[in-house]
Motif scaffolding. Structure first.
Motif, PDB file in Angstrom:
ATOM      1  N   ILE A  23      63.105 -42.090  35.779  1.00 38.73           N
ATOM      2  CA  ILE A  23      61.669 -42.054  35.477  1.00 38.73           C
ATOM      3  C   ILE A  23      61.443 -41.862  33.979  1.00 38.73           C
ATOM      4  O   ILE A  23      60.617 -42.555  33.358  1.00 38.73           O
ATOM      5  CB  ILE A  23      60.977 -40.934  36.284  1.00 38.73           C
ATOM      6  N   ALA A  24      62.168 -40.919  33.392  1.00 36.18           N
ATOM      7  CA  ALA A  24      62.025 -40.672  31.949  1.00 36.18           C
ATOM      8  C   ALA A  24      62.403 -41.917  31.148  1.00 36.18           C
ATOM      9  O   ALA A  24      61.724 -42.286  30.175  1.00 36.18           O
ATOM     10  CB  ALA A  24      62.900 -39.488  31.541  1.00 36.18           C
ATOM     11  N   PHE A  25      63.493 -42.590  31.550  1.00 38.10           N
ATOM     12  CA  PHE A  25      63.936 -43.815  30.882  1.00 38.10           C
ATOM     13  C   PHE A  25      62.859 -44.895  30.972  1.00 38.10           C
ATOM     14  O   PHE A  25      62.502 -45.540  29.973  1.00 38.10           O
ATOM     15  CB  PHE A  25      65.237 -44.292  31.548  1.00 38.10           C
ATOM     16  N   SER A  26      62.318 -45.080  32.186  1.00 41.23           N
ATOM     17  CA  SER A  26      61.312 -46.121  32.401  1.00 41.23           C
ATOM     18  C   SER A  26      60.041 -45.847  31.600  1.00 41.23           C
ATOM     19  O   SER A  26      59.482 -46.751  30.961  1.00 41.23           O
ATOM     20  CB  SER A  26      60.974 -46.224  33.891  1.00 41.23           C
ATOM     21  N   ARG A  27      59.589 -44.615  31.639  1.00 39.31           N
ATOM     22  CA  ARG A  27      58.373 -44.260  30.896  1.00 39.31           C
ATOM     23  C   ARG A  27      58.546 -44.511  29.402  1.00 39.31           C
ATOM     24  O   ARG A  27      57.651 -45.057  28.741  1.00 39.31           O
ATOM     25  CB  ARG A  27      58.014 -42.787  31.125  1.00 39.31           C
ATOM     26  N   ARG A  28      59.689 -44.086  28.879  1.00 39.20           N
ATOM     27  CA  ARG A  28      59.931 -44.236  27.434  1.00 39.20           C
ATOM     28  C   ARG A  28      59.877 -45.711  27.024  1.00 39.20           C
ATOM     29  O   ARG A  28      59.238 -46.078  26.021  1.00 39.20           O
ATOM     30  CB  ARG A  28      61.280 -43.618  27.076  1.00 39.20           C
ATOM     31  N   HIS A  29      60.516 -46.558  27.809  1.00 39.25           N
ATOM     32  CA  HIS A  29      60.571 -47.977  27.433  1.00 39.25           C
ATOM     33  C   HIS A  29      59.243 -48.686  27.682  1.00 39.25           C
ATOM     34  O   HIS A  29      58.847 -49.561  26.890  1.00 39.25           O
ATOM     35  CB  HIS A  29      61.711 -48.659  28.185  1.00 39.25           C
ATOM     36  N   LEU A  30      58.545 -48.331  28.753  1.00 31.49           N
ATOM     37  CA  LEU A  30      57.241 -48.945  28.997  1.00 31.49           C
ATOM     38  C   LEU A  30      56.245 -48.563  27.911  1.00 31.49           C
ATOM     39  O   LEU A  30      55.445 -49.395  27.463  1.00 31.49           O
ATOM     40  CB  LEU A  30      56.719 -48.545  30.381  1.00 31.49           C
ATOM     41  N   ARG A  31      56.299 -47.313  27.478  1.00 31.35           N
ATOM     42  CA  ARG A  31      55.390 -46.884  26.403  1.00 31.35           C
ATOM     43  C   ARG A  31      55.724 -47.578  25.085  1.00 31.35           C
ATOM     44  O   ARG A  31      54.824 -47.837  24.273  1.00 31.35           O
ATOM     45  CB  ARG A  31      55.466 -45.360  26.247  1.00 31.35           C
ATOM     46  N   SER A  32      56.998 -47.876  24.887  1.00 32.09           N
ATOM     47  CA  SER A  32      57.392 -48.559  23.648  1.00 32.09           C
ATOM     48  C   SER A  32      56.877 -49.994  23.605  1.00 32.09           C
ATOM     49  O   SER A  32      56.833 -50.615  22.540  1.00 32.09           O
ATOM     50  CB  SER A  32      58.916 -48.547  23.500  1.00 32.09           C
ATOM     51  N   MET A  33      56.495 -50.548  24.770  1.00 27.76           N
ATOM     52  CA  MET A  33      55.988 -51.926  24.852  1.00 27.76           C
ATOM     53  C   MET A  33      54.485 -52.018  24.649  1.00 27.76           C
ATOM     54  O   MET A  33      53.915 -53.115  24.716  1.00 27.76           O
ATOM     55  CB  MET A  33      56.340 -52.524  26.206  1.00 27.76           C
ATOM     56  N   GLU A  34      53.838 -50.905  24.413  1.00 30.56           N
ATOM     57  CA  GLU A  34      52.381 -50.918  24.226  1.00 30.56           C
ATOM     58  C   GLU A  34      52.001 -51.862  23.098  1.00 30.56           C
ATOM     59  O   GLU A  34      52.552 -51.802  21.996  1.00 30.56           O
ATOM     60  CB  GLU A  34      51.872 -49.509  23.921  1.00 30.56           C
ATOM     61  N   GLY A  35      51.063 -52.756  23.366  1.00 32.04           N
ATOM     62  CA  GLY A  35      50.629 -53.729  22.379  1.00 32.04           C
ATOM     63  C   GLY A  35      51.454 -54.995  22.356  1.00 32.04           C
ATOM     64  O   GLY A  35      51.123 -55.957  21.643  1.00 32.04           O
ATOM     65  N   LYS A  36      52.538 -55.042  23.143  1.00 34.39           N
ATOM     66  CA  LYS A  36      53.429 -56.209  23.140  1.00 34.39           C
ATOM     67  C   LYS A  36      53.327 -57.025  24.424  1.00 34.39           C
ATOM     68  O   LYS A  36      53.785 -58.163  24.473  1.00 34.39           O
ATOM     69  CB  LYS A  36      54.882 -55.765  22.945  1.00 34.39           C
ATOM     70  N   LEU A  37      52.761 -56.434  25.483  1.00 31.13           N
ATOM     71  CA  LEU A  37      52.682 -57.111  26.773  1.00 31.13           C
ATOM     72  C   LEU A  37      51.415 -57.952  26.874  1.00 31.13           C
ATOM     73  O   LEU A  37      50.382 -57.623  26.299  1.00 31.13           O
ATOM     74  CB  LEU A  37      52.704 -56.087  27.909  1.00 31.13           C
TER      75      LEU A  37
END
Length: 370
Positions: free
Chosen positions: A11-25
């Motif tokens: 969960i922590a891994f997924s959240r970190r990477h999804l948040r890093s994609m903000e503005g790119k999706l």
């Protein structure tokens, strides 16, 4: 579920990477990811997710089917028509009821109560159950405000008479073979009043309970065990809604306990940020601070962790539940999902209802996206 540490890391891994994609999706993935990070999908009320997905579905050319979309829109509009009719009838009932009790301190929240019930079960077959749940939510809100306001004996008497009258009305709406259900709801509501009284007594005595003492009393005064029973009272399904199911709910199984813990902990996280009344019974956050000698932020983190653990207990309990109790278990889960909306991001959106205006408008008034 509790103890699954590998999934904590995932969960922590997924959240970190999804948040890093903000503005790119791209849309609609960007909106869907944002919602899932806000409220995880298994905890999101399905009616609200449907409302969003109808608008996003045409943007996905790989999945798009115009017939499916048209049927979804039609289904949403037909149900909305029913919901608006129910809301009209409830508003007329509430106007008369609110005027008759004449409690100036009480919150006027019938639309928000209906939203709570409608998001719990939106389907057509739950119309009667939805109306009963809405009315009991409104009564519970009045009782909560009465204890918070330290009402007079006369005001308490007036409210008690009004509650008794409402339960008599509920009984009239049940079939003869269903009337036994109301005894469970009445008993739970009476117990809720007793829990409120014990809290008021502790507050009057300036008693600071231990954290464990507080949790054992305050999870019961959250009212969520009672609401789980009330949600079943009006359901038209004699094969599934049985006396055995009501006995199971009354026994306070892990699923129900976890639900009421979430209700209490999320409420206290919010109420500790904005205290409506300085004479209020101390919150779990305050008791945790007092007992463990930590600051406010550390106590808030600890209580939030308890709410998270309770969600995982619900996950486990849903897997283990007897199939004969599945409908009751699902309604308890749906009620718990609504809490994630009402106490979203540490806000009390029920008391400060302006924060719910957008959801109410989208769900009941705005045209379905074409």
């Amino acid at each position: 579920m509790p103890g699954e540490e590998a999934l904590d890391d995932a969960i922590a891994f997924s959240r970190r990477h999804l948040r890093s994609m903000e503005g790119k999706l791209m849309s609609p993935m960007a909106e869907q990811v944002a919602r899932a990070l806000d409220i995880p999908l298994p905890r999101a009320p399905k009616r609200l997710e449907t409302m969003c997905y109808i608008a996003e579905y045409p943007k996905d050319p790989k999945a798009f089917d115009s017939t499916v979309l048209e049927l979804a829109r039609l289904d949403f509009e037909l149900l909305r028509f029913l919901h608006l009719r129910e809301l009209k009838d409830l508003s007329l009932w509430w106007r008369e009821f609110y005027r008759s009790v004449n409690l100036s301190y009480a919150r006027d929240r019938i639309v928000e109560c209906y939203l709570w019930a409608c998001v719990t079960f939106h389907e057509e077959e739950y119309s009667r159950a939805r109306i009963i749940l809405t009315k009991v939510l409104a009564l519970t809100s009045l009782m909560d405000d009465t204890y918070d306001a330290h009402a007079t004996i006369e005001e308490c008497h007036k409210l008690n008479e009004a509650i008794q009258s409402s339960f008599a009305e509920f009984e009239d709406n049940l079939e003869p073979h269903e009337k036994y259900r109301l005894s469970y709801a009445k008993s739970a509501f009476k117990q809720l009043s007793e829990y409120y009284h014990r809290e008021a007594q502790w507050s009057s005595d300036n008693y600071m309970p231990s954290f464990a003492e507080h949790v054992e009393l305050s999870i019961m005064s959250s009212g969520y065990q009672m609401l789980g029973m009330v949600a079943l009272v009006g359901v038209h399904d004699g094969a599934t809604v049985t006396m055995e199911v009501f006995e199971w709910l009354a026994s306070f199984p892990d699923l129900v306990r976890a639900s009421v813990e979430i209700g209490r902990f999320l409420n206290d996280i919010v109420s500790d940020k904005v205290r409506r009344n300085q004479k209020d019974f101390p919150s779990t956050v305050e008791c945790y601070m007092e007992e463990h000698g930590v600051d406010w932020e550390a106590a808030m983190v600890a209580v939030a962790a308890l709410a998270e653990h309770a969600w995982r207990t619900i996950n486990r309990a849903r897997i283990e539940v007897d199939p004969a109790r599945l409908l009751a278990a699902q309604l308890v889960v749906n009620l718990t999902r609504v809490l994630e909306v009402m106490y979203h991001c540490g806000q009390d959106r029920y008391t400060f209802a302006a924060d719910l205006k957008g959801i109410i408008t989208n769900l009941f008034l705005d045209p379905v996206p074409m």
